[in-house]
Design a protein around this motif. Structure first.
Motif, PDB file in Angstrom:
ATOM      1  N   PHE A  93       0.823  -1.209   0.000  1.00 35.09           N
ATOM      2  CA  PHE A  93       0.000   0.000   0.000  1.00 35.09           C
ATOM      3  C   PHE A  93       0.850   1.249   0.000  1.00 35.09           C
ATOM      4  CE2 PHE A  93      -2.181  -3.335   2.232  1.00 35.09           C
ATOM      5  CZ  PHE A  93      -3.398  -3.371   1.576  1.00 35.09           C
ATOM      6  N   ILE A  94       0.454   2.186  -0.817  1.00 37.63           N
ATOM      7  CA  ILE A  94       1.031   3.523  -0.749  1.00 37.63           C
ATOM      8  C   ILE A  94      -0.137   4.451  -0.444  1.00 37.63           C
ATOM      9  CG2 ILE A  94       2.259   5.306  -2.014  1.00 37.63           C
ATOM     10  CD1 ILE A  94       3.328   3.000  -3.838  1.00 37.63           C
ATOM     11  N   PHE A  95      -0.179   4.953   0.778  1.00 36.17           N
ATOM     12  CA  PHE A  95      -1.324   5.750   1.207  1.00 36.17           C
ATOM     13  C   PHE A  95      -1.149   7.198   0.783  1.00 36.17           C
ATOM     14  CE2 PHE A  95      -1.101   2.203   4.192  1.00 36.17           C
ATOM     15  CZ  PHE A  95      -2.396   1.727   4.110  1.00 36.17           C
ATOM     16  N   GLN A 151       7.983  10.180  -0.746  1.00 40.09           N
ATOM     17  CA  GLN A 151       7.139   9.280  -1.524  1.00 40.09           C
ATOM     18  C   GLN A 151       7.930   8.052  -1.971  1.00 40.09           C
ATOM     19  OE1 GLN A 151       4.406   7.915  -1.756  1.00 40.09           O
ATOM     20  NE2 GLN A 151       3.200   9.572  -2.611  1.00 40.09           N
ATOM     21  N   ARG A 152       9.216   8.209  -2.232  1.00 34.00           N
ATOM     22  CA  ARG A 152      10.042   7.044  -2.572  1.00 34.00           C
ATOM     23  C   ARG A 152      10.141   6.074  -1.399  1.00 34.00           C
ATOM     24  NH1 ARG A 152      13.615   7.973  -7.165  1.00 34.00           N
ATOM     25  NH2 ARG A 152      12.971   9.961  -8.027  1.00 34.00           N
ATOM     26  N   VAL A 153      10.227   6.630  -0.200  1.00 35.69           N
ATOM     27  CA  VAL A 153      10.247   5.759   0.985  1.00 35.69           C
ATOM     28  C   VAL A 153       8.933   4.963   1.053  1.00 35.69           C
ATOM     29  CG1 VAL A 153      10.355   5.635   3.511  1.00 35.69           C
ATOM     30  CG2 VAL A 153      11.782   7.288   2.294  1.00 35.69           C
ATOM     31  N   ALA A 154       7.824   5.664   0.781  1.00 29.53           N
ATOM     32  CA  ALA A 154       6.525   4.982   0.817  1.00 29.53           C
ATOM     33  C   ALA A 154       6.457   3.882  -0.248  1.00 29.53           C
ATOM     34  CB  ALA A 154       5.396   5.993   0.631  1.00 29.53           C
ATOM     35  N   ASP A 169      -2.678   5.385  -3.477  1.00 31.65           N
ATOM     36  CA  ASP A 169      -3.692   6.434  -3.443  1.00 31.65           C
ATOM     37  C   ASP A 169      -3.046   7.795  -3.679  1.00 31.65           C
ATOM     38  OD1 ASP A 169      -5.988   7.846  -3.133  1.00 31.65           O
ATOM     39  OD2 ASP A 169      -6.363   7.258  -1.043  1.00 31.65           O
ATOM     40  N   GLU A 170      -3.258   8.346  -4.845  1.00 32.75           N
ATOM     41  CA  GLU A 170      -2.699   9.649  -5.237  1.00 32.75           C
ATOM     42  C   GLU A 170      -1.218   9.768  -4.881  1.00 32.75           C
ATOM     43  OE1 GLU A 170      -5.082  12.847  -5.579  1.00 32.75           O
ATOM     44  OE2 GLU A 170      -6.969  11.871  -5.093  1.00 32.75           O
ATOM     45  N   PRO A 171      -0.381   8.879  -5.426  1.00 31.02           N
ATOM     46  CA  PRO A 171       1.032   8.882  -5.052  1.00 31.02           C
ATOM     47  C   PRO A 171       1.784  10.123  -5.504  1.00 31.02           C
ATOM     48  CG  PRO A 171       0.663   7.374  -6.879  1.00 31.02           C
ATOM     49  CD  PRO A 171      -0.695   7.810  -6.396  1.00 31.02           C
ATOM     50  N   THR A 172       1.188  10.900  -6.403  1.00 29.01           N
ATOM     51  CA  THR A 172       1.873  12.120  -6.838  1.00 29.01           C
ATOM     52  C   THR A 172       1.128  13.367  -6.377  1.00 29.01           C
ATOM     53  OG1 THR A 172       0.687  12.204  -8.943  1.00 29.01           O
ATOM     54  CG2 THR A 172       2.719  10.932  -8.898  1.00 29.01           C
ATOM     55  N   GLY A 173       0.118  13.186  -5.552  1.00 27.74           N
ATOM     56  CA  GLY A 173      -0.776  14.275  -5.157  1.00 27.74           C
ATOM     57  C   GLY A 173      -0.095  15.472  -4.522  1.00 27.74           C
ATOM     58  N   ASN A 174       0.954  15.245  -3.737  1.00 24.30           N
ATOM     59  CA  ASN A 174       1.601  16.356  -3.033  1.00 24.30           C
ATOM     60  C   ASN A 174       2.848  16.866  -3.743  1.00 24.30           C
ATOM     61  OD1 ASN A 174      -0.241  15.996  -0.945  1.00 24.30           O
ATOM     62  ND2 ASN A 174       1.055  14.461   0.037  1.00 24.30           N
ATOM     63  N   LEU A 175       3.094  16.391  -4.961  1.00 20.96           N
ATOM     64  CA  LEU A 175       4.378  16.690  -5.602  1.00 20.96           C
ATOM     65  C   LEU A 175       4.199  17.632  -6.790  1.00 20.96           C
ATOM     66  CD1 LEU A 175       5.634  12.984  -5.643  1.00 20.96           C
ATOM     67  CD2 LEU A 175       6.108  14.734  -3.917  1.00 20.96           C
ATOM     68  N   ASP A 176       5.231  18.406  -7.075  1.00 25.50           N
ATOM     69  CA  ASP A 176       5.187  19.221  -8.291  1.00 25.50           C
ATOM     70  C   ASP A 176       5.204  18.284  -9.491  1.00 25.50           C
ATOM     71  OD1 ASP A 176       8.061  18.956  -9.476  1.00 25.50           O
ATOM     72  OD2 ASP A 176       8.385  19.384  -7.345  1.00 25.50           O
ATOM     73  N   SER A 177       4.844  18.806 -10.689  1.00 27.93           N
ATOM     74  CA  SER A 177       4.571  17.894 -11.801  1.00 27.93           C
ATOM     75  C   SER A 177       5.832  17.150 -12.259  1.00 27.93           C
ATOM     76  CB  SER A 177       3.898  18.624 -12.956  1.00 27.93           C
ATOM     77  OG  SER A 177       4.785  19.550 -13.526  1.00 27.93           O
ATOM     78  N   LYS A 178       6.982  17.802 -12.169  1.00 28.03           N
ATOM     79  CA  LYS A 178       8.211  17.129 -12.598  1.00 28.03           C
ATOM     80  C   LYS A 178       8.537  15.967 -11.659  1.00 28.03           C
ATOM     81  CE  LYS A 178      12.973  18.342 -13.837  1.00 28.03           C
ATOM     82  NZ  LYS A 178      13.729  18.464 -12.575  1.00 28.03           N
ATOM     83  N   THR A 179       8.474  16.217 -10.356  1.00 30.27           N
ATOM     84  CA  THR A 179       8.740  15.163  -9.382  1.00 30.27           C
ATOM     85  C   THR A 179       7.665  14.072  -9.489  1.00 30.27           C
ATOM     86  OG1 THR A 179       9.622  16.879  -7.940  1.00 30.27           O
ATOM     87  CG2 THR A 179       9.248  14.720  -6.946  1.00 30.27           C
ATOM     88  N   GLY A 180       6.413  14.505  -9.694  1.00 31.34           N
ATOM     89  CA  GLY A 180       5.305  13.554  -9.833  1.00 31.34           C
ATOM     90  C   GLY A 180       5.519  12.618 -11.016  1.00 31.34           C
ATOM     91  N   ASP A 181       5.969  13.177 -12.143  1.00 32.40           N
ATOM     92  CA  ASP A 181       6.254  12.349 -13.319  1.00 32.40           C
ATOM     93  C   ASP A 181       7.327  11.313 -13.000  1.00 32.40           C
ATOM     94  OD1 ASP A 181       4.486  13.758 -14.785  1.00 32.40           O
ATOM     95  OD2 ASP A 181       5.952  14.723 -16.108  1.00 32.40           O
ATOM     96  N   ALA A 182       8.383  11.764 -12.301  1.00 34.93           N
ATOM     97  CA  ALA A 182       9.488  10.852 -11.981  1.00 34.93           C
ATOM     98  C   ALA A 182       9.005   9.737 -11.051  1.00 34.93           C
ATOM     99  CB  ALA A 182      10.641  11.631 -11.334  1.00 34.93           C
TER     100      ALA A 182
END
Ligand SMILES: Nc1ncnc2c1ncn2[C@@H]1O[C@H](COP(=O)(O)OP(=O)(O)O)[C@@H](O)[C@H]1O
Ligand SMILES: [Mg+2]
Length: 223
Positions: A93-95, A151-154, A169-182
């Protein structure tokens, strides 16, 4: 067990919540089949029921009615110890919002579920952290890591029990778009390399298009 039978089957899920005197019908007859190794993205507006559906599919939230079957086993059928063991061994799980324990280092956060699963331990956790590129951040506290690193730790934690399926669940929700893409690249690549099924909630339609299949939830049903 790898067959043409779907890995995850949900039939006719219903869930509602009481809000004061009102009842909100969140899931209104949802059925899904997910194949082994498939990457499925689930999107929908805020409050549409994405988290509720993800938790219900993962055995974490009992539906009012309907069935969930994972690898041939019915969830919510009463044997809660056996079910917890199944979750522990087969599901990662990634919450939403990382969910790291602030007093524990990266390594300790990843070791924790492994210890609960009573598997040997620290090497697995270190290997998972190395796989997400944090081999040199093992002893940092969450507050000492960036959002993307947390998020990588999660993700490392979700990988550590070597599960068959990862729910995110929304693993990129708190990240800027570049970090979210990565982060999304990392998750998709790890899942493909390691033959894991992926069920990811995101409200970002651009990211959702990168899976094998895209589902949308609206008014309690899938579109
Ligand atoms: N345990 C709960 N008790 C009451 N209402 C809830 C509960 N869980 C979710 N809800 C409500 O159900 C709706 C769907 O929530 P959620 O599944 O979290 O949506 P999403 O993840 O798509 O934003 C929301 O209106 C939310 O307030
Ligand atoms: Mg949510």
């Amino acid at each position: 067990m790898e067959t043409t039978t779907p890995q995850l089957i949900a039939r006719d899920l219903f869930q509602s919540f009481r809000m004061g005197t009102r009842r909100i019908e969140v899931l209104r007859g949802i059925s899904i089949e997910v194949a082994y190794n498939e990457a499925v993205f689930l999107s929908g507006a805020s409050g549409a029921g994405k988290t509720t559906l993800l938790y219900t599919l993962a055995g974490l939230e009992r539906p009012e009615s309907g069935i969930v079957e994972f690898e041939g086993r019915r969830l919510y059928s009463g044997g809660s110890a056996a079910e917890a063991r199944l979750r522990n061994q087969k599901m990662g799980f990634i919450f939403q919002g990382y969910f790291l324990l602030p007093e524990l280092t990266a390594l300790e956060n990843v070791v924790l579920p492994v210890m609960i699963g009573r598997k040997a331990i620290r090497n697995d956790a270190e290997a998972s952290l190395a796989a997400v590129g944090l081999g040199d951040r093992l002893h940092h506290l969450p507050a000492e890591l960036s959002g993307g690193e947390q998020q990588r730790v999660a993700i490392a934690r979700a990988l550590t029990n070597n599960p068959d399926i990862i729910f995110a669940d929304e693993p990129t929700g708190n990240l800027d778009s570049k970090t979210g893409d990565a982060i999304m690249d990392l998750l998709l690549n790890l899942a493909r390399e390691r033959n894991k099924t992926l069920l990811v909630v995101t409200h970002d339609a651009r990211l959702a298009a990168r899976g094998d299949r895209q589902l949308r939830i609206k008014d309690g049903v899938l579109q």
